[in-house]
Write a protein that holds these residues in place. Structure first.
Motif, PDB file in Angstrom:
ATOM      1  N   SER A  29     -28.138  -1.969 -17.611  1.00 38.77           N
ATOM      2  CA  SER A  29     -27.681  -0.612 -17.908  1.00 38.77           C
ATOM      3  C   SER A  29     -26.283  -0.564 -18.519  1.00 38.77           C
ATOM      4  N   VAL A  30     -25.538  -1.671 -18.464  1.00 32.67           N
ATOM      5  CA  VAL A  30     -24.193  -1.727 -19.027  1.00 32.67           C
ATOM      6  C   VAL A  30     -24.074  -2.992 -19.865  1.00 32.67           C
ATOM      7  N   ILE A  31     -23.705  -2.830 -21.136  1.00 33.32           N
ATOM      8  CA  ILE A  31     -23.580  -3.978 -22.037  1.00 33.32           C
ATOM      9  C   ILE A  31     -22.251  -3.878 -22.783  1.00 33.32           C
ATOM     10  N   PRO A  32     -21.387  -4.891 -22.634  1.00 33.43           N
ATOM     11  CA  PRO A  32     -20.136  -4.887 -23.402  1.00 33.43           C
ATOM     12  C   PRO A  32     -20.404  -5.196 -24.873  1.00 33.43           C
ATOM     13  N   VAL A  33     -19.702  -4.467 -25.739  1.00 29.27           N
ATOM     14  CA  VAL A  33     -19.801  -4.667 -27.185  1.00 29.27           C
ATOM     15  C   VAL A  33     -18.380  -4.637 -27.724  1.00 29.27           C
ATOM     16  N   GLY A  34     -17.817  -5.808 -28.004  1.00 31.47           N
ATOM     17  CA  GLY A  34     -16.425  -5.874 -28.441  1.00 31.47           C
ATOM     18  C   GLY A  34     -15.528  -5.249 -27.388  1.00 31.47           C
ATOM     19  N   SER A  35     -14.638  -4.359 -27.814  1.00 32.33           N
ATOM     20  CA  SER A  35     -13.739  -3.687 -26.871  1.00 32.33           C
ATOM     21  C   SER A  35     -14.402  -2.480 -26.227  1.00 32.33           C
ATOM     22  N   GLY A  36     -15.649  -2.224 -26.568  1.00 34.83           N
ATOM     23  CA  GLY A  36     -16.372  -1.082 -26.022  1.00 34.83           C
ATOM     24  C   GLY A  36     -17.414  -1.494 -25.007  1.00 34.83           C
ATOM     25  N   VAL A  37     -18.081  -0.489 -24.498  1.00 28.18           N
ATOM     26  CA  VAL A  37     -19.176  -0.720 -23.570  1.00 28.18           C
ATOM     27  C   VAL A  37     -20.246   0.331 -23.871  1.00 28.18           C
ATOM     28  N   GLN A  65     -24.921   4.811 -35.736  1.00 23.65           N
ATOM     29  CA  GLN A  65     -23.685   5.531 -36.056  1.00 23.65           C
ATOM     30  C   GLN A  65     -22.708   5.468 -34.895  1.00 23.65           C
ATOM     31  N   ALA A  66     -23.220   5.587 -33.680  1.00 20.97           N
ATOM     32  CA  ALA A  66     -22.351   5.593 -32.501  1.00 20.97           C
ATOM     33  C   ALA A  66     -21.650   4.251 -32.307  1.00 20.97           C
ATOM     34  N   ILE A  67     -22.390   3.157 -32.406  1.00 26.96           N
ATOM     35  CA  ILE A  67     -21.743   1.856 -32.204  1.00 26.96           C
ATOM     36  C   ILE A  67     -20.830   1.504 -33.367  1.00 26.96           C
ATOM     37  N   GLY A  68     -21.048   2.145 -34.509  1.00 28.32           N
ATOM     38  CA  GLY A  68     -20.154   1.966 -35.640  1.00 28.32           C
ATOM     39  C   GLY A  68     -18.735   2.435 -35.348  1.00 28.32           C
ATOM     40  N   ARG A  69     -18.573   3.188 -34.278  1.00 30.69           N
ATOM     41  CA  ARG A  69     -17.245   3.669 -33.878  1.00 30.69           C
ATOM     42  C   ARG A  69     -16.479   2.636 -33.062  1.00 30.69           C
ATOM     43  N   ILE A  70     -17.146   1.554 -32.650  1.00 24.22           N
ATOM     44  CA  ILE A  70     -16.469   0.462 -31.932  1.00 24.22           C
ATOM     45  C   ILE A  70     -15.911  -0.472 -32.997  1.00 24.22           C
ATOM     46  N   PRO A  71     -14.588  -0.537 -33.143  1.00 27.06           N
ATOM     47  CA  PRO A  71     -14.011  -1.261 -34.280  1.00 27.06           C
ATOM     48  C   PRO A  71     -14.314  -2.758 -34.315  1.00 27.06           C
ATOM     49  N   ASP A  72     -14.461  -3.389 -33.165  1.00 30.94           N
ATOM     50  CA  ASP A  72     -14.694  -4.838 -33.133  1.00 30.94           C
ATOM     51  C   ASP A  72     -16.094  -5.178 -32.615  1.00 30.94           C
ATOM     52  N   ARG A  73     -17.064  -4.361 -32.982  1.00 33.70           N
ATOM     53  CA  ARG A  73     -18.439  -4.560 -32.520  1.00 33.70           C
ATOM     54  C   ARG A  73     -19.034  -5.876 -32.986  1.00 33.70           C
ATOM     55  N   TYR A  74     -18.511  -6.423 -34.060  1.00 35.47           N
ATOM     56  CA  TYR A  74     -19.000  -7.684 -34.616  1.00 35.47           C
ATOM     57  C   TYR A  74     -18.858  -8.842 -33.630  1.00 35.47           C
ATOM     58  N   VAL A  75     -17.988  -8.705 -32.638  1.00 33.09           N
ATOM     59  CA  VAL A  75     -17.799  -9.743 -31.621  1.00 33.09           C
ATOM     60  C   VAL A  75     -19.112  -9.991 -30.862  1.00 33.09           C
ATOM     61  N   PHE A  76     -19.944  -8.956 -30.757  1.00 35.04           N
ATOM     62  CA  PHE A  76     -21.233  -9.084 -30.080  1.00 35.04           C
ATOM     63  C   PHE A  76     -22.064 -10.201 -30.703  1.00 35.04           C
ATOM     64  N   PHE A  77     -21.941 -10.378 -32.028  1.00 38.25           N
ATOM     65  CA  PHE A  77     -22.672 -11.424 -32.742  1.00 38.25           C
ATOM     66  C   PHE A  77     -21.816 -12.668 -32.968  1.00 38.25           C
ATOM     67  N   GLU A  78     -20.747 -12.779 -32.189  1.00 42.94           N
ATOM     68  CA  GLU A  78     -19.839 -13.928 -32.245  1.00 42.94           C
ATOM     69  C   GLU A  78     -19.243 -14.122 -33.637  1.00 42.94           C
ATOM     70  N   MET A  79     -18.961 -13.018 -34.293  1.00 48.05           N
ATOM     71  CA  MET A  79     -18.278 -13.043 -35.580  1.00 48.05           C
ATOM     72  C   MET A  79     -16.802 -12.762 -35.322  1.00 48.05           C
ATOM     73  N   ASP A  80     -15.959 -13.202 -36.246  1.00 53.32           N
ATOM     74  CA  ASP A  80     -14.552 -12.815 -36.148  1.00 53.32           C
ATOM     75  C   ASP A  80     -14.265 -11.762 -37.220  1.00 53.32           C
ATOM     76  N   GLU A  81     -13.058 -11.217 -37.181  1.00 53.95           N
ATOM     77  CA  GLU A  81     -12.710 -10.131 -38.091  1.00 53.95           C
ATOM     78  C   GLU A  81     -12.819 -10.547 -39.563  1.00 53.95           C
ATOM     79  N   GLU A  82     -12.461 -11.779 -39.851  1.00 51.69           N
ATOM     80  CA  GLU A  82     -12.528 -12.268 -41.229  1.00 51.69           C
ATOM     81  C   GLU A  82     -13.978 -12.318 -41.719  1.00 51.69           C
ATOM     82  N   GLU A  83     -14.871 -12.850 -40.881  1.00 46.52           N
ATOM     83  CA  GLU A  83     -16.290 -12.908 -41.259  1.00 46.52           C
ATOM     84  C   GLU A  83     -16.843 -11.501 -41.498  1.00 46.52           C
ATOM     85  N   TRP A  84     -16.478 -10.582 -40.605  1.00 49.38           N
ATOM     86  CA  TRP A  84     -16.937  -9.199 -40.722  1.00 49.38           C
ATOM     87  C   TRP A  84     -16.439  -8.565 -42.016  1.00 49.38           C
TER      88      TRP A  84
END
Length: 97
Positions: A64-72, A18-37
């Motif tokens: 201890s620190v991992i970037p996920v899209g525009s979040g961390v 639920q928490a990472i669901g708040r990162i709008p572009d989290r799909y970038v972590f899996f090398e997806m783009d917005e269209e694929e998502w």
């Protein structure tokens, strides 16, 4: 290995999903783009979020620190929490105990 925790793993995983669901572009972590998502259905997006949460839980045991899209995502060993931030703003945290 994952992070040390005292709470039920399933509860942590649910909260982290639920928490990472708040990162709008989290799909970038899996090398997806917005269209694929956007082509994924809600159920498929949730499955990807669950996979991401699980990957993060185990990876945070090493890094201890991992970037996920525009979040961390940050494992705070002293506070026994996983923090989710975008920039300097904390979106939420997941308690581990």
């Amino acid at each position: 290995m994952g992070v040390k925790h005292g709470r039920d793993y399933e509860g942590i995983l649910t909260d982290l999903t639920q928490a990472i669901g708040r990162i709008p572009d989290r799909y970038v972590f899996f090398e997806m783009d917005e269209e694929e998502w956007s082509r994924l259905g809600v159920t498929e997006q949730l499955e990807v979020d669950e996979a991401l949460a699980e990957d993060l839980f185990y990876a945070l045991g090493e890094e201890s620190v991992i970037p996920v899209g525009s979040g961390v995502v940050i494992h705070d060993k002293d506070q026994h929490r996983i923090h989710i931030l975008i920039g300097e703003e904390e979106l939420t945290f997941v308690p581990l105990i």
